[in-house]
Design a protein around this motif. Structure first.
Motif, PDB file in Angstrom:
ATOM      1  N   ASN C 212      20.916   5.664  -0.713  1.00 42.80           N
ATOM      2  CA  ASN C 212      20.973   5.717   0.752  1.00 42.80           C
ATOM      3  C   ASN C 212      20.147   6.883   1.289  1.00 42.80           C
ATOM      4  O   ASN C 212      19.394   6.761   2.251  1.00 42.80           O
ATOM      5  N   VAL C 234       9.370 -12.055   0.392  1.00 40.96           N
ATOM      6  CA  VAL C 234       8.811 -10.713   0.333  1.00 40.96           C
ATOM      7  C   VAL C 234       9.028 -10.162   1.729  1.00 40.96           C
ATOM      8  O   VAL C 234       8.407 -10.608   2.685  1.00 40.96           O
ATOM      9  N   HIS C 235       9.968  -9.247   1.849  1.00 44.14           N
ATOM     10  CA  HIS C 235      10.345  -8.781   3.182  1.00 44.14           C
ATOM     11  C   HIS C 235      10.038  -7.313   3.327  1.00 44.14           C
ATOM     12  O   HIS C 235      10.622  -6.488   2.632  1.00 44.14           O
ATOM     13  N   LYS C 236       9.103  -7.021   4.198  1.00 40.12           N
ATOM     14  CA  LYS C 236       8.765  -5.621   4.445  1.00 40.12           C
ATOM     15  C   LYS C 236       8.754  -5.447   5.957  1.00 40.12           C
ATOM     16  O   LYS C 236       7.781  -5.791   6.616  1.00 40.12           O
ATOM     17  N   PRO C 237       9.846  -4.932   6.528  1.00 46.21           N
ATOM     18  CA  PRO C 237       9.878  -4.851   7.989  1.00 46.21           C
ATOM     19  C   PRO C 237       9.189  -3.597   8.492  1.00 46.21           C
ATOM     20  O   PRO C 237       9.826  -2.645   8.918  1.00 46.21           O
ATOM     21  N   GLY C 238       7.893  -3.558   8.459  1.00 46.15           N
ATOM     22  CA  GLY C 238       7.166  -2.396   8.959  1.00 46.15           C
ATOM     23  C   GLY C 238       7.260  -1.224   8.006  1.00 46.15           C
ATOM     24  O   GLY C 238       7.623  -1.358   6.864  1.00 46.15           O
ATOM     25  N   GLY C 239       6.934  -0.043   8.506  1.00 44.71           N
ATOM     26  CA  GLY C 239       6.927   1.132   7.639  1.00 44.71           C
ATOM     27  C   GLY C 239       5.525   1.389   7.140  1.00 44.71           C
ATOM     28  O   GLY C 239       4.584   0.712   7.517  1.00 44.71           O
ATOM     29  N   SER C 240       5.356   2.365   6.260  1.00 45.70           N
ATOM     30  CA  SER C 240       4.001   2.728   5.803  1.00 45.70           C
ATOM     31  C   SER C 240       3.278   1.551   5.193  1.00 45.70           C
ATOM     32  O   SER C 240       3.876   0.721   4.529  1.00 45.70           O
ATOM     33  N   PRO C 241       1.952   1.502   5.383  1.00 44.57           N
ATOM     34  CA  PRO C 241       1.185   0.405   4.781  1.00 44.57           C
ATOM     35  C   PRO C 241       1.156   0.519   3.261  1.00 44.57           C
ATOM     36  O   PRO C 241       1.182   1.615   2.706  1.00 44.57           O
ATOM     37  N   LEU C 242       1.078  -0.621   2.608  1.00 43.94           N
ATOM     38  CA  LEU C 242       1.034  -0.674   1.144  1.00 43.94           C
ATOM     39  C   LEU C 242      -0.302  -1.244   0.694  1.00 43.94           C
ATOM     40  O   LEU C 242      -0.800  -2.174   1.301  1.00 43.94           O
ATOM     41  N   THR C 243      -0.838  -0.677  -0.377  1.00 41.51           N
ATOM     42  CA  THR C 243      -2.076  -1.255  -0.920  1.00 41.51           C
ATOM     43  C   THR C 243      -1.730  -2.427  -1.827  1.00 41.51           C
ATOM     44  O   THR C 243      -0.583  -2.604  -2.209  1.00 41.51           O
ATOM     45  N   GLU C 244      -2.773  -3.176  -2.196  1.00 46.74           N
ATOM     46  CA  GLU C 244      -2.556  -4.359  -3.047  1.00 46.74           C
ATOM     47  C   GLU C 244      -1.973  -3.983  -4.392  1.00 46.74           C
ATOM     48  O   GLU C 244      -1.102  -4.657  -4.919  1.00 46.74           O
ATOM     49  N   LEU C 247       1.645  -3.209  -4.189  1.00 48.56           N
ATOM     50  CA  LEU C 247       2.389  -4.462  -4.012  1.00 48.56           C
ATOM     51  C   LEU C 247       2.540  -5.175  -5.346  1.00 48.56           C
ATOM     52  O   LEU C 247       3.613  -5.689  -5.699  1.00 48.56           O
ATOM     53  N   GLN C 248       1.434  -5.167  -6.104  1.00 48.49           N
ATOM     54  CA  GLN C 248       1.436  -5.785  -7.431  1.00 48.49           C
ATOM     55  C   GLN C 248       2.502  -5.151  -8.311  1.00 48.49           C
ATOM     56  O   GLN C 248       3.279  -5.832  -8.985  1.00 48.49           O
ATOM     57  N   ILE C 251       5.952  -6.276  -7.340  1.00 48.52           N
ATOM     58  CA  ILE C 251       6.270  -7.649  -7.749  1.00 48.52           C
ATOM     59  C   ILE C 251       6.559  -7.691  -9.238  1.00 48.52           C
ATOM     60  O   ILE C 251       7.516  -8.345  -9.684  1.00 48.52           O
TER      61      ILE C 251
END
Lengths: 259, 271, 274
Positions: C212, C234-244, C247-248, C251
């Motif tokens: 928490n 795949v749920h990302k409700p905003g926040g800092s951007p992620l690179t590919e 993300l890989q 996953i």
């Protein structure tokens, strides 16, 4: 049609510059830009009309194909004591559906819009204030979440609150034959296996937000991500065009408004 | 939903043959544990046969919507059945019975808490029943008192509670759900018309009763004789609560000792 | 000493730990907390499960009721998931109507159920147009220490797999329902979706299975639901951007975890059967 003076985004207008203008239908149409890309990956561009009424309210109407959304941005304004944040602005998003009361699905959209916008805005510049983004659904014909995010971004551009980068949302779907379709309408969505919405930032085109429904493989996910990223380029260029047009309108109208 | 069916309802009329007054030793063992919710200041979990209740207590906070100063602090108690805890699905909105139980819970705990120690503040007590197999309120009271003690809220004594069901001339100690529903109906003609459920909360160290909640209708003799039975039942639960609290405190002290050792060593590394 | 530093400057406290490649609770960035599952402990519910991920505890209870199916979907029953975050699980929730997080969580669980197709609503129909089962899936969080959605999904699926519905026969002409609680049929659960949460700290560092505290200090959170080698959500409700590449990484981590959780759930259910 009576519409008040348009402001160029990025300027905080003093109240004296208000004036009433009648804008003919012809000039309205000049704001509409529809750019068709390759016909098998068409991204119907958002059509935007920017309008500012009060000193702290800025709004945008965004029409993406048949999906229409009106967004308003209020702020930076006074904040309620329970929401006050001492080091940054408190960003709030409200999503109202076309009919009925807001439900849990709308809460999810609110959360996505709020988090995306609070990352895109320079919230530390306005501590102890609140920035509210209100999204009203007018018509849903597929790709509603993407339209809402784009409209929110346009309204924020119009409001002049400093942003780190812009955001663009693109929706796509995977049908039962594993074809990927960008910006589907509701008829196409009925025959879909999965639908995905991505939000990208304008600088590095990284994934700001993502929401998916349905099942898909990792490969399909990556393919749709790439296609949507290419589509987002068009949206960013559209934002630039809209800002340019609004500036042009403003420059054209400014001599008359001084009277 | 217009049609509903209750699925695991057992017939209660067949219980006429059961003789009441099983002692605590006959029933399944009770389990009590403190410190189950890490996010809460104090918490406790109790299992009395199949009834499972969890309770958590939070730090004193300002009383919302209050102006003016009060010399004593307040206890805000909430009693809730989980939707899947009873035979029929319960809605998320607290109904009248849950609101009444919240009041009874507050009345039983208030005399035992040193309210003058936190003037103008409110301590939140939340009790959730995960499975209801009878006497859930009594279990919640015992659990809440333990949670308050675990949260280091100053108290005069631990409160323990027990339930007694009366049906005719039979008495059921810690009734199950079927026995409770039996006790809520009038006995058939020919026997005494006593029926009802009594929940009583005791503070054994001071030999005082903090709450007596009775439903149904019974003679005064019946009610007063039940008090003795309930008191005896509470004595055994009190021992269990005390042991549980002692265990919790010992564990916490050991943890503190370990932390102090680690802190000292980290200070040395830092400087 | 350390506690003072932690309360004055929590972000820096975390950064100091992460610089050494470890988190304050001793895990490294990709390590998950231990998971424990307990099924069928609540006898009043048709199916139940309690899941513990580190300190996070979620209880799922499933109650079945009978109702008439919807007019536009006469062959489908109802599956009604609801996530409740009572004030007892964390000091940030107040008594009253469901908080934003509870509503978003309920929506997420409902979407995950439909996306994964783990329960076919046609199986819940008894007599088309007349009678169908309503399964109320109530998820109550008893302790909120991060990775709430992970625990919710595991609890829900484990509870669904323990549900035994009594045999119901419906006479269409007489409009009578006969319920036989002794004869029970297991509910068909076709697959097991598994959710994994990641937090993004300082725009760069990916933390798996955040607590928490970590969630509140991080600049973004993402949840991935995996089911049978495919992605369900795949749920990302905003926040800092992620690179590919990040993300890989997420996953891949989610896929590995899904295998582990599936094994755990199967083991728990087997022990229940014996």
């Amino acid at each position: 049609m009576v519409i008040r003076e348009h402001t160029a985004p990025g300027f905080n207008r003093p109240a004296e510059n208000f004036g009433n203008h009648v804008i003919s239908q012809k000039t309205m149409n000049e704001f509409y830009t529809i750019i068709d890309i390759r016909h098998n990956v068409t991204l119907q561009h958002p059509v935007a009309l920017l309008r500012s009424d009060f000193e702290f309210c800025f709004d945008a109407v965004c029409v993406q194909r048949d999906t229409a959304v009106v967004t308003a941005v209020f702020g930076p304004a006074e904040v309620k004591p329970q929401r006050i944040l001492i080091d940054k602005a408190s960003v709030e998003a409200l999503y109202r559906p076309k009919t009925g009361l807001p439900r849990v699905h709308d809460k999810m959209r609110e959360t996505l819009i709020r988090n995306t916008c609070s990352t895109a805005l320079l919230v530390t510049l306005h501590p102890r204030t609140s920035i509210s983004i209100i999204v009203q659904e007018m018509q849903d014909s597929g790709g509603l979440l993407a339209c809402a995010v784009n409209a929110a971004c346009l309204a924020l551009i119009n409001s002049g609150i400093a942003m780190k980068f812009l955001v663009a949302a693109v929706s796509c779907m995977i049908d039962h034959e594993d074809n990927i379709l960008i910006d589907p309408n509701s008829k196409q969505l009925k025959g879909s296996k999965a639908s995905l919405t991505f939000v990208f930032d304008s600088i590095k085109k990284n994934i700001m937000a993502c929401h998916t429904t349905g099942r898909f493989t990792q490969l399909q996910y990556e393919e749709s991500l790439l296609k949507c990223r290419n589509g987002s380029d068009k949206i960013f260029s559209f934002y630039r065009e809209i800002v340019r047009k609004v500036h042009q309108e403003h420059d054209r109208m400014s001599p008359t408004c001084r009277t | 939903m217009d049609r509903t069916a209750t699925l695991t309802k057992k017939e209660t009329s067949g219980h006429e043959s059961q003789l009441g007054l099983d002692t605590k030793a006959d029933r399944l063992t009770d389990h009590v544990k403190t410190g189950v919710v890490s996010q809460a200041k104090g918490s406790a979990y109790i299992e009395q046969s199949n009834t499972k209740v969890v309770c958590s207590v939070f730090d004193p906070r300002e009383i919302p919507r209050k102006s003016g100063y009060s010399v004593n602090g307040e206890l805000y108690c909430e009693f809730k059945f989980a939707p899947f805890s009873c035979i029929q699905w319960r809605s998320h909105q607290p109904d009248a019975f849950e609101k009444e139980c919240s009041l009874i819970l507050r009345r039983s705990l208030e005399p035992a808490v040193c309210r003058h120690e936190f003037p103008n503040f409110q301590v939140d007590v939340y009790a959730l029943v995960l499975e209801n197999d009878g006497s859930a309120l009594a279990a919640a009271i015992t659990c809440a008192a333990l949670a308050l003690a675990d949260a280091s809220v100053p108290m005069y004594d631990l409160v323990v509670a027990a339930t007694l069901g009366v049906h005719g001339d039979k008495k059921f100690m810690d009734p199950t759900v079927e026995e409770e529903s039996l006790c809520n109906i009038l006995p058939p003609d020919g026997r005494s018309r006593n029926h009802g459920i009594i929940t009583a909360a005791f503070s054994p160290a001071h030999q005082q009763m903090s709450e007596f909640a009775q439903s149904g209708a019974m003679d005064i003799d019946c009610a007063t004789s039940s008090i003795q039975l309930l008191r005896e039942a509470c004595e055994s639960i009190y021992l269990l609560s005390q042991q549980c609290l002692l265990k919790g405190v010992t564990k916490m002290l050991k943890k503190k000792q370990k932390e102090i050792k680690l802190d000292l060593s980290s200070d040395r590394i830092a400087c | 000493m350390a506690t003072c530093y932690k309360s004055i400057h929590p972000v820096k406290y975390y950064r100091d730990f992460l610089a050494k490649g470890v988190r304050p609770d001793g895990r490294d960035m990709q390590k998950f907390r231990p998971v424990s599952i307990n099924v069928d402990s609540i006898k009043t519910a048709e199916g139940s499960a309690i899941v513990k991920i580190g300190n996070t505890v979620v209880v799922c209870g499933i109650k079945a009721e009978l109702a008439a199916p919807k007019a536009e979907e006469p062959n489908f029953g109802y599956l009604v998931p609801n996530v409740e975050l009572p004030p007892l699980c964390s000091p940030r929730f107040c008594p009253g109507p469901p908080s934003d997080l509870a509503q978003v969580s309920s929506n997420f669980i409902a979407e995950t159920l439909t996306s994964s197709g783990c329960v076919d609503l046609k199986d819940l129909c008894i007599a088309p147009e007349h009678l169908a089962w309503v399964l109320h899936c109530d998820l109550i969080c008893l302790d909120h220490d991060g990775s709430l959605w992970d625990a919710c999904v595991i609890a829900l699926v484990a509870a669904l797999r323990t549900v035994k519905l009594p045999h119901v026969s419906y006479d269409v002409e007489a409009e009578t329902t006969v319920v036989s609680p002794e004869k029970r049929n297991k509910l068909q659960v076709h697959n097991t979706p598994v959710a994994t949460t990641f937090a993004i700290f300082d725009d760069e560092i990916l933390l798996t299975d955040p607590t928490n505290e970590e969630e509140s200090l991080s600049s973004g959170v993402m949840t991935i639901v995996v089911q049978g080698g495919q992605l369900c959500s795949v749920h990302k409700p905003g926040g800092s951007p992620l690179t590919e590449s990040q993300l890989q990484e997420c996953i891949n981590g989610a896929m590995k975890r899904a295998e582990y959780i599936n094994k755990l759930v199967n083991m728990t259910l087997e022990s229940l059967g014996t």
